[in-house]
Design a protein around this motif. Structure first.
Motif, PDB file in Angstrom:
ATOM      1  N   ALA A   1      -7.782   5.024 -11.509  1.00  0.00           N
ATOM      2  CA  ALA A   1      -6.588   4.411 -11.743  1.00  0.00           C
ATOM      3  C   ALA A   1      -5.425   4.908 -10.587  1.00  0.00           C
ATOM      4  CB  ALA A   1      -6.207   4.775 -12.976  1.00  0.00           C
ATOM      5  N   HIS A   2      -4.779   3.948  -9.903  1.00  0.00           N
ATOM      6  CA  HIS A   2      -3.871   4.546  -9.189  1.00  0.00           C
ATOM      7  C   HIS A   2      -2.356   4.118  -9.971  1.00  0.00           C
ATOM      8  CE1 HIS A   2      -6.511   5.294  -5.693  1.00  0.00           C
ATOM      9  NE2 HIS A   2      -7.167   4.417  -6.441  1.00  0.00           N
TER      10      HIS A   2
ATOM     11  N   TRP B   1       3.799   2.539  -0.242  1.00  0.00           N
ATOM     12  CA  TRP B   1       2.408   2.458  -1.117  1.00  0.00           C
ATOM     13  C   TRP B   1       1.183   2.589  -0.425  1.00  0.00           C
ATOM     14  CZ3 TRP B   1       1.570  -1.525  -5.449  1.00  0.00           C
ATOM     15  CH2 TRP B   1       2.436  -1.416  -6.162  1.00  0.00           C
ATOM     16  N   PRO B   2       0.837   2.348   0.922  1.00  0.00           N
ATOM     17  CA  PRO B   2      -0.245   2.686   1.768  1.00  0.00           C
ATOM     18  C   PRO B   2      -0.661   4.057   1.628  1.00  0.00           C
ATOM     19  CG  PRO B   2       1.069   1.099   2.990  1.00  0.00           C
ATOM     20  CD  PRO B   2       1.989   1.580   1.799  1.00  0.00           C
ATOM     21  N   ALA B   3       0.391   4.798   1.624  1.00  0.00           N
ATOM     22  CA  ALA B   3       0.002   6.394   1.624  1.00  0.00           C
ATOM     23  C   ALA B   3      -0.577   6.851   0.097  1.00  0.00           C
ATOM     24  CB  ALA B   3       1.307   7.100   1.850  1.00  0.00           C
TER      25      ALA B   3
ATOM     26  N   PRO C   1      -6.430   6.014  -0.520  1.00  0.00           N
ATOM     27  CA  PRO C   1      -7.308   6.202   0.820  1.00  0.00           C
ATOM     28  C   PRO C   1      -7.180   5.274   1.643  1.00  0.00           C
ATOM     29  CG  PRO C   1      -8.308   6.753  -1.392  1.00  0.00           C
ATOM     30  CD  PRO C   1      -7.020   5.800  -1.563  1.00  0.00           C
ATOM     31  N   ALA C   2      -7.766   5.499   3.062  1.00  0.00           N
ATOM     32  CA  ALA C   2      -7.792   4.593   4.054  1.00  0.00           C
ATOM     33  C   ALA C   2      -8.896   3.507   3.579  1.00  0.00           C
ATOM     34  CB  ALA C   2      -8.416   5.212   5.423  1.00  0.00           C
ATOM     35  N   GLY C   3      -8.568   2.354   3.885  1.00  0.00           N
ATOM     36  CA  GLY C   3      -9.543   1.362   3.423  1.00  0.00           C
ATOM     37  C   GLY C   3     -10.783   1.293   4.132  1.00  0.00           C
ATOM     38  N   ARG C   4     -11.851   0.793   3.474  1.00  0.00           N
ATOM     39  CA  ARG C   4     -13.276   0.816   4.197  1.00  0.00           C
ATOM     40  C   ARG C   4     -13.216  -0.558   4.967  1.00  0.00           C
ATOM     41  NH1 ARG C   4     -14.262   2.758  -0.907  1.00  0.00           N
ATOM     42  NH2 ARG C   4     -14.824   0.796  -1.636  1.00  0.00           N
TER      43      ARG C   4
ATOM     44  N   LEU D   1      -1.511  -5.227   2.213  1.00  0.00           N
ATOM     45  CA  LEU D   1      -1.416  -4.408   1.111  1.00  0.00           C
ATOM     46  C   LEU D   1      -2.357  -4.879   0.166  1.00  0.00           C
ATOM     47  CD1 LEU D   1      -0.226  -1.892  -0.223  1.00  0.00           C
ATOM     48  CD2 LEU D   1       1.452  -3.172  -1.186  1.00  0.00           C
ATOM     49  N   ALA D   2      -2.364  -6.138  -0.201  1.00  0.00           N
ATOM     50  CA  ALA D   2      -3.542  -6.663  -1.253  1.00  0.00           C
ATOM     51  C   ALA D   2      -4.834  -6.287  -0.427  1.00  0.00           C
ATOM     52  CB  ALA D   2      -3.295  -8.025  -1.516  1.00  0.00           C
ATOM     53  N   ALA D   3      -5.018  -6.442   0.619  1.00  0.00           N
ATOM     54  CA  ALA D   3      -6.344  -6.205   1.199  1.00  0.00           C
ATOM     55  C   ALA D   3      -6.714  -4.755   1.160  1.00  0.00           C
ATOM     56  CB  ALA D   3      -6.524  -6.691   2.752  1.00  0.00           C
ATOM     57  N   LEU D   4      -5.772  -3.918   1.522  1.00  0.00           N
ATOM     58  CA  LEU D   4      -6.055  -2.396   1.312  1.00  0.00           C
ATOM     59  C   LEU D   4      -6.378  -2.040  -0.022  1.00  0.00           C
ATOM     60  CD1 LEU D   4      -5.850   0.526   2.268  1.00  0.00           C
ATOM     61  CD2 LEU D   4      -3.302   0.479   1.980  1.00  0.00           C
TER      62      LEU D   4
END
Length: 1005
Positions: free
Chosen positions: A46-47, A58-60, A63-66, A89-92
């Motif tokens: 959960a985030h 939000w991105p921070a 974790p970095a997206g795969r 952001l949705a993709a991340l």
């Protein structure tokens, strides 16, 4: 689990689509907890982010997206509203699927942020394996799936309190907290902390102690949270303040108090509902404490203005209008007139107690010409609901000769109840002698328990005077006849009264006498049923004094039937009413009854606390027969207690009770007290004195009406006295005769209590086991305690030494103490169960003395064997060529495996028993319990619960226990057990249906 939550979990598990869900509810109700719980059940990380967190940050938080595409990385730098930024952001977020994101407090987000979050929700709703969860206090935006988070119910509050402070928290604390927090989890925890910090709830290391706060002050953190929530009302704050002054008023009244038009009110109420401050079609506060905070923050001038508007708005409803008299500062004459009108309205609705309270207030405010008449009316109405106030009003009216005749009987009775015989004598000494004063004296003496004095006053009247006496006087005489053992005379008097014309209050009064007659005839079920019906009728009519007495007496009848939970509920009604009435003597008496019920449950410490409190109250009141009852209970408690000095304490209280009973001169009470004293002396080993006392009790009882209860009790006392003298054969005969009387006349519970002593003297361990199991199944803790204690003392047949492991470890009927002795016996028994001829010395030495040098361990083993032989006989352990074996010691484990009998199991297996044997015995118990399910579901439920408590992940044991409880119609235990099972299995990812019916239907039979 609700359908919206199930859909979100399916989205996570199937990874075919995303899911968006908004949890909504008032502050502190547990929205965020519900969101986390859903994601925990889904098994995903959960985030959590605040709805006010700028999207640029939000991105921070992730974790970095795969394998995030380059366009997305560039677009993320254009947040919050650049081209493709929200899609990036949705993709991340989707790159971490399966994943859950919790957005807390959507209601705090500014409009632009809320719109962006709504767009993000649309995008993530199509992302596989992603769940986006919002929490909000406001209405959920259109298009989002919504899930309301409801406050906890009473059981949920109990569970939360138990989780915070342990399962032994007094139920009074949980009820108090629930009454204030109303199921809000945050408020519940804050109230618990407040009680602990303020010292109203504290633990001495063994149990919790509780005293309710006189004023339920609002904890600071709750008040601050509510204040912040109320700030959201903005310009509608004044309208909320008006609502707090009339929280349940219809819209037209609310609008008048708020001084707004109906249209403006509707629009504002809609806005406040959207903000979560008001709920439902009646625009109630989402939590009652909101209104409390608003009222506390209103200035005196504002409060007076609101009250005056409410007074005007309720002009046509005087019962509602009087609520605002004081706050509005209404002039006395005008207030008295309104109070009279309100009292008339209350009487029309059958609210006698409320009408009396209103007339008493009117009497205080009215002019001299109306004051006395209003006081008379108020005293008559309040005699059953407010004793001190009614007495004050009744005595006040005696100064008016025109009213004295109407109120002297009432004043005398209330005076005796409130201040005892001295107050009664003082009151009557100031009145003219004659029939009125004579009747008043009889009723008053009966009310304070001076039954002999009441009959003496009655018998001093001549025939004409007796014939002219009214129903109240003659019903008091009938009660006095019952209390002094003249049951047949009382029955004749009661029949004569019931045959004549009666008003409804007179009929209810006589039914109360009928209840006691049924009790003295041994018809406890009929007495309990009639008491409940009559108490409810009296309560509905405003006669709380009569109702409280019947609730109290019903508890005594239910105790005789062994229905202890129902009896505790009944005495709770009596205590609540008597505390409200200010009836200290009656309250102390009901405390004694509560103590008796704790006693019957085996809760001896709680019983002792209640009795000592009751004794402290009664010592300073003129109510000797109430004090005598408390002393008798203390005598019985210490007689049966195994605590140090209990025998001496029992004798001390028995002597005090005997002196008091002799002073009272009541033959029936003296017989009961002699009986208690005899048992106390037998417990102390003073058999001769015990026999003298019971013989005196029997001689005095012979002069009274035949009473099976007295006959049985005296038979038990005689048997115990003879046992103390060593005359076992005579003692057994006396006890068997007493059991026969109890079995025929007093019911199963009383008979089983006597049967414990019969089985103990006869050395019948099977009977004691069966009795203990019956007591346990019925929740009768004292019976269980006595039967278990008797098992430790029962005379075993010669040469029959038994080892008991299906419960607490016992040898020859006594507990086995010491780690070495316990382990030694169990290892030897395990060897025999496994078919091995011996256990080698080295194996035993390694098991009993790990880490010691071999020579020391073998030497210690030899000493341990010698010590056990010295304590229990040489034949308990035999020496074999290579070590040791269990001697001629039959065990209940072997008996059970040979012929499964659920009655052999007394509790959990000893912790030292090996795992292999534990599994074998538990498997055998499960088979036996299933086999007994149809014929003895109560025994199967007990066995299943033993297995479930041993392994709370064992669904076979759970299914068996639930099915057995269902067949036993024990739905309270069934619901409680299933709730605990759901929680425990849920913690390891096993999700059970919400309803136990669905669970059982899905399980193989």
């Amino acid at each position: 689990m609700r359908s919206e939550e199930q859909a979100a979990l399916r989205a996570l598990r199937n990874r075919r689509q995303g899911a968006v869900l908004a949890y909504h509810g008032p502050a502190g109700v547990g929205k965020t907890h519900a969101a986390h719980d859903l994601l925990r059940r889904g098994g995903v990380q959960a985030h959590t982010v605040a709805a006010t967190l700028p999207l640029t940050e939000w991105p921070a938080r992730f974790p970095a997206g795969r394998g995030l595409p380059g366009w997305a990385e560039a677009a993320l730098r254009r947040l919050p509203d650049g081209d493709g930024a929200l899609s990036a952001l949705a993709a991340l977020i989707a790159a971490h699927a399966p994943v859950g994101v919790i957005v807390d407090d959507l209601h705090d987000a500014p409009p632009t942020q809320a719109a962006a979050l709504r767009t993000l929700a649309d995008l993530l709703g199509r992302a596989r394996g992603v769940v986006l969860l919002f929490t909000t206090r406001h209405a959920v935006p259109d298009g989002l799936a919504a899930c309301a988070v409801e406050p906890l119910d009473a059981d949920g509050t109990d569970a939360l309190c138990a989780g915070e402070l342990g399962p032994d928290l007094p139920p009074e604390v949980r009820r108090w907290v629930y009454g204030r927090a109303r199921g809000n989890p945050l408020f519940t925890l804050e109230y618990l902390r407040f009680l602990v910090r303020s010292g109203h709830l504290y633990s001495d290391g063994q149990r919790w102690h509780w005293r309710a706060p006189q004023q339920a002050r609002l904890p600071g953190r709750i008040e601050a949270l509510i204040d912040l929530t109320l700030e959201r009302a903005g310009t509608h704050r004044a309208l909320l303040a008006a609502r707090a002054s009339v929280p349940d008023a219809p819209p037209d009244v609310w609008a008048q108090v708020a001084e707004v038009s109906p249209d403006a009110l509707r629009a504002a109420a809609h806005d406040l509902a959207q903000q979560g401050l008001l709920v439902g079609e009646h625009a109630a506060f989402s939590h009652p404490l909101y209104a409390e905070v608003l009222r506390a923050q209103t200035t005196p001038e504002q409060a007076r203005a609101l009250a005056r508007r409410a007074l005007a708005a309720y002009h046509g409803d005087p019962l509602r209008a009087v609520e605002f008299l004081d706050a509005a500062g209404t002039p006395p004459t005008e207030a008295a007139d309104l109070l009279e009108r309100a009292a008339a309205a209350a009487q029309t609705r059958g609210l006698a107690a409320q009408a009396g309270t209103l007339l008493a207030r009117a009497s205080d405010l009215a002019g001299p010409e109306r004051r006395a008449e209003l006081a008379v009316q108020a005293a008559q109405l309040l005699q059953g609901s407010d004793l001190p106030r009614a007495l004050d009003l009744a005595v006040r009216t005696l100064a008016d000769p025109a009213l004295a005749e109407r109120t002297l009987p009432l004043a005398a009775t209330l005076s005796a109840r409130a201040g005892g015989r001295a107050a009664l004598d003082s009151l009557l000494a100031a009145q003219p002698p004659g029939p009125l004063a004579d009747g008043a004296r009889i009723m008053a003496l009966q009310n304070i328990g001076d039954h002999v004095g009441a009959l003496s006053a009655w018998e001093a009247l001549n025939g004409d005077q007796q014939g002219a006496a009214g129903v109240p006087v003659r019903s008091a005489v009938a009660m006095a006849l019952l209390a002094t053992g003249r049951r047949h005379d009382a029955a004749r008097e009661l029949d004569a009264l019931l045959a004549g014309p009666l008003s409804e209050p007179e009929r209810q009064r006589l039914l109360g006498v009928q209840v006691m007659l049924l009790y003295h005839q041994g018809e406890y079920r009929a007495a309990a049923d009639l008491a409940a019906d009559t108490a409810q009728s009296m309560q509905d009519a405003g006669n709380s004094v009569g109702a409280s007495a019947l609730w109290h007496n019903r508890a005594a009848f239910l105790r005789m039937l062994g229905e202890l939970d129902a009896a505790m509920d009944s005495v709770g009604h009596a205590l609540e009413a008597r505390q409200r009435l200010g009836d200290a003597r009656g309250y102390a008496s009901s405390l004694g009854m509560r103590a008796e019920l704790h006693f019957e449950r085996g809760e001896l410490e709680r019983a002792e606390d209640a009795l000592i409190e009751a004794q402290g109250v009664l010592t300073y009141l003129d109510g000797a027969h109430f004090l005598l009852n408390a002393l008798g209970m203390l005598t019985s408690l210490y007689t049966l207690s195994g605590a140090p000095l209990s025998a001496e304490l029992a004798l001390h209280h028995a002597r005090r009770a005997l002196r008091l009973a002799q002073d009272l001169g009541n033959a029936r009470l003296l017989v009961e007290t002699l009986n208690d004293a005899s048992r106390a002396h037998a417990r102390a080993g003073q058999g001769e004195r015990a026999l003298e006392l019971v013989e005196e009790a029997e001689a005095r009882a012979a002069t009274l009406s035949a009473d099976p209860r007295t006959q049985s009790r005296n038979g038990v006392a005689r048997g115990l006295a003879l046992d103390a003298l060593g005359r076992r054969g005579e003692a057994l005969a006396a006890l068997q005769a007493a059991e026969a009387v109890a079995r025929e006349h007093l019911g199963e519970y009383e008979a089983d209590r006597v049967a414990v002593d019969v089985a103990r003297l006869a050395g019948d361990r099977d009977a004691l086991n069966a009795l203990a199991q019956r007591f346990e199944a019925r929740g009768q803790g004292l019976g269980t305690l006595l039967a278990r204690r008797a098992l430790g003392r029962a005379a075993a047949p010669a040469g029959d030494v038994r080892l008991r492991v299906l419960g607490p470890l016992e040898l020859d009927g006594a507990p086995v103490r010491g780690e070495v002795r316990r382990t030694l016996l169990l290892r030897l028994l395990e060897a025999r169960l496994q078919g091995r001829a011996e256990v080698t010395r080295l194996d035993l030495a390694d098991d009993l003395y790990p880490g010691r040098p071999e020579a020391q361990a073998l030497g210690a083993l030899k000493q341990g064997v010698a010590a056990l032989r010295a304590a229990a006989g040489h034949s308990v352990i035999v020496t074999t060529p290579g070590g040791y074996a269990l001697g001629d010691v039959p065990s209940d484990a072997e008996a059970f495996l040979a012929a499964p009998e659920l009655g052999l199991w007394r509790g959990p297996l000893p912790p030292e028993l090996g795992e292999a044997q534990r599994e074998v015995l538990h498997a055998a118990l499960l088979r036996a319990a299933r086999a007994a399910l149809a014929d003895d579901p109560a025994a199967s439920a007990r066995a299943g619960r033993l297995l479930w408590d041993e392994d709370t992940l064992d669904e076979a044991a759970l299914t068996l226990t639930l099915d057995a409880l269902r067949r036993s119609d024990n739905h309270r235990s069934l619901t409680r057990l299933y709730g605990a099972a759901r929680a425990q299995l849920g913690e390891v990812g096993v999700v059970l249906p919400e309803r136990w019916q669905d669970y059982l239907a899905a399980r193989p039979s």
